[in-house]
Design a protein around this motif. Structure first.
Motif, short mmCIF file in Angstrom:
data_model
loop_
_atom_site.label_atom_id
_atom_site.label_comp_id
_atom_site.label_asym_id
_atom_site.label_seq_id
_atom_site.Cartn_x
_atom_site.Cartn_y
_atom_site.Cartn_z
N PHE A 165 11.00 -27.98 5.10
CA PHE A 165 12.43 -27.80 5.33
C PHE A 165 12.78 -26.31 5.41
O PHE A 165 13.49 -25.88 6.33
N TYR A 166 12.32 -25.53 4.45
CA TYR A 166 12.73 -24.13 4.35
C TYR A 166 12.18 -23.28 5.48
O TYR A 166 12.86 -22.38 5.99
N TRP A 167 10.95 -23.53 5.89
CA TRP A 167 10.31 -22.71 6.93
C TRP A 167 10.50 -23.26 8.35
O TRP A 167 10.37 -22.49 9.30
N CYS A 168 10.80 -24.54 8.49
CA CYS A 168 10.80 -25.13 9.83
C CYS A 168 12.06 -25.88 10.24
O CYS A 168 12.34 -25.98 11.43
N ILE A 169 12.81 -26.41 9.29
CA ILE A 169 13.95 -27.26 9.64
C ILE A 169 15.29 -26.56 9.42
O ILE A 169 16.04 -26.31 10.36
N ASN A 170 15.58 -26.26 8.18
CA ASN A 170 16.88 -25.69 7.83
C ASN A 170 16.75 -24.98 6.47
O ASN A 170 16.50 -25.63 5.46
N GLU A 173 19.13 -26.23 3.68
CA GLU A 173 18.75 -27.53 3.12
C GLU A 173 17.50 -27.41 2.27
O GLU A 173 17.38 -28.05 1.23
N GLY A 174 16.55 -26.59 2.72
CA GLY A 174 15.36 -26.36 1.92
C GLY A 174 15.69 -25.72 0.59
O GLY A 174 15.13 -26.08 -0.45
N TYR A 175 16.60 -24.76 0.62
CA TYR A 175 17.05 -24.10 -0.60
C TYR A 175 17.77 -25.09 -1.51
O TYR A 175 17.60 -25.05 -2.73
N LYS A 176 18.55 -25.97 -0.92
CA LYS A 176 19.24 -26.99 -1.71
C LYS A 176 18.24 -27.87 -2.44
O LYS A 176 18.38 -28.14 -3.64
N TYR A 177 17.22 -28.32 -1.71
CA TYR A 177 16.21 -29.19 -2.32
C TYR A 177 15.48 -28.48 -3.45
O TYR A 177 15.24 -29.07 -4.51
N MET A 178 15.15 -27.22 -3.26
CA MET A 178 14.48 -26.47 -4.32
C MET A 178 15.37 -26.31 -5.53
O MET A 178 14.91 -26.36 -6.68
N ASN A 179 16.66 -26.15 -5.31
CA ASN A 179 17.61 -26.07 -6.42
C ASN A 179 17.63 -27.38 -7.21
O ASN A 179 17.58 -27.38 -8.45
#
Length: 303
Positions: free
Chosen positions: A42-47, A50-56
């Motif tokens: 997500f963080y490197w390829c999609i958004n 959103e990737g940051y949200k998931y990691m949070n």
């Protein structure tokens, strides 16, 4: 307690090599490898947002679950002096309550379902939700079958994951387009938890490595994302598919190289300093690479 041990014993009475491997396969959905695959994709390829949200969601729940594990200090089922309950395939370290695997896969379920609801069709949302619910149930079942957790561990772990994720999504959305400002809260909280973890190790003689690892990487993710959004501004959308593949291969290779190399390097140090370097600093460096240095590298290489 007794009924839970009897339940595990009943499950394991039908154990065989094939089923053991099947359950071990599904238990991987609750590991950090599964989390990394989803988060990095997500963080490197999609958004990035959103990737940051998931990691949070993942790291915040990990900190809370890790703290509860230390406070409750419930031994794992296979450590009880009870005939018939075994650790199948592996002997997981740490405490039993609540289940970290169940928490982790539940966080992934809520996040992916919410992402599909916001960005996909009703059909995509339904399929995504159904698939992840099945995966969550299988992961929870596998943890009990493998003798790593009691039934109440996995049920409470699932409740932690779902509840904390829903709360986290609500709080994250309050930041709107300025989600990087969440670092103002993440960094001091992780700092306090780091001090707690080190003091716990010094005075109690017990390891708080789970908290130190998560605090280190979570603090770095918050700082790295803040700097990346304000300065690097890497655009993840690519014009060629092979660029996504190159990012994942190169990024993961460097990440695992750092993880292994730093573990060896910091392992040469003894005492409190060695413990702090291995558990906090190593994961802080990994978090900085994921959130800041990797996007900088991808931008420099134009991939």
């Amino acid at each position: 307690m007794i009924w839970e041990l009897e339940f595990i014993k009943a499950l394991q009475s039908g154990s065989n090599r094939f089923f053991d491997y099947v359950m071990y396969f599904f238990t991987q959905a609750g590991t950090e490898i599964f989390f990394m695959a989803v988060a990095l994709f997500f963080y490197w390829c999609i958004n990035k947002r959103e990737g940051y949200k998931y990691m949070n969601l993942f790291f915040a729940s990990q900190l809370i679950v890790g703290a509860v594990k230390i406070l409750v200090a419930r031994p794992r089922p296979y450590l009880r002096e009870y005939v018939g309950v075994d650790a199948i395939m592996e002997r997981t370290g740490g405490y039993s309550f609540p289940s970290g695997h169940s928490n982790n896969v539940s966080v992934a379920t809520v996040f992916c379902s919410d992402y599909a609801r916001r960005n996909g069709s009703k059909r995509a949302f339904s399929i995504t939700t159904a698939c992840f619910i099945v995966l969550t149930i299988l992961t929870m079942f596998s943890r009990v079958y493998l003798g790593q957790h009691y039934p109440t561990d996995v049920l409470c772990g699932m409740c932690f994951g779902v509840g904390l994720s829903l709360l986290g999504i609500y709080l994250f959305d309050l930041f709107g387009a300025k989600e990087e400002q969440s670092a103002y809260f993440i960094v001091p909280i992780c700092f306090v938890l780091t001090v707690f973890g080190v003091l716990w190790y010094i005075f109690e003689g017990d390891s708080a490595d789970a908290i130190l690892k998560v605090a280190g990487i979570y603090m770095a993710i918050g700082m790295g994302y803040f700097l990346e959004k304000r300065n690097v501004k890497y655009e993840v959308k690519a014009d060629k598919f092979y660029k996504y593949v190159l990012r994942m291969i190169l990024g993961v290779a460097i990440l695992f190289g750092l993880r292994t190399g730093l573990k060896y390097l910091f392992g040469l140090c003894d005492g409190v300093i060695g413990y702090f370097l291995s558990e906090f600093v190593r994961y802080f460096i990994l978090g900085i690479f994921v959130s800041l240095l990797a996007p900088m590298l991808f931008k420099k290489l134009k991939i």
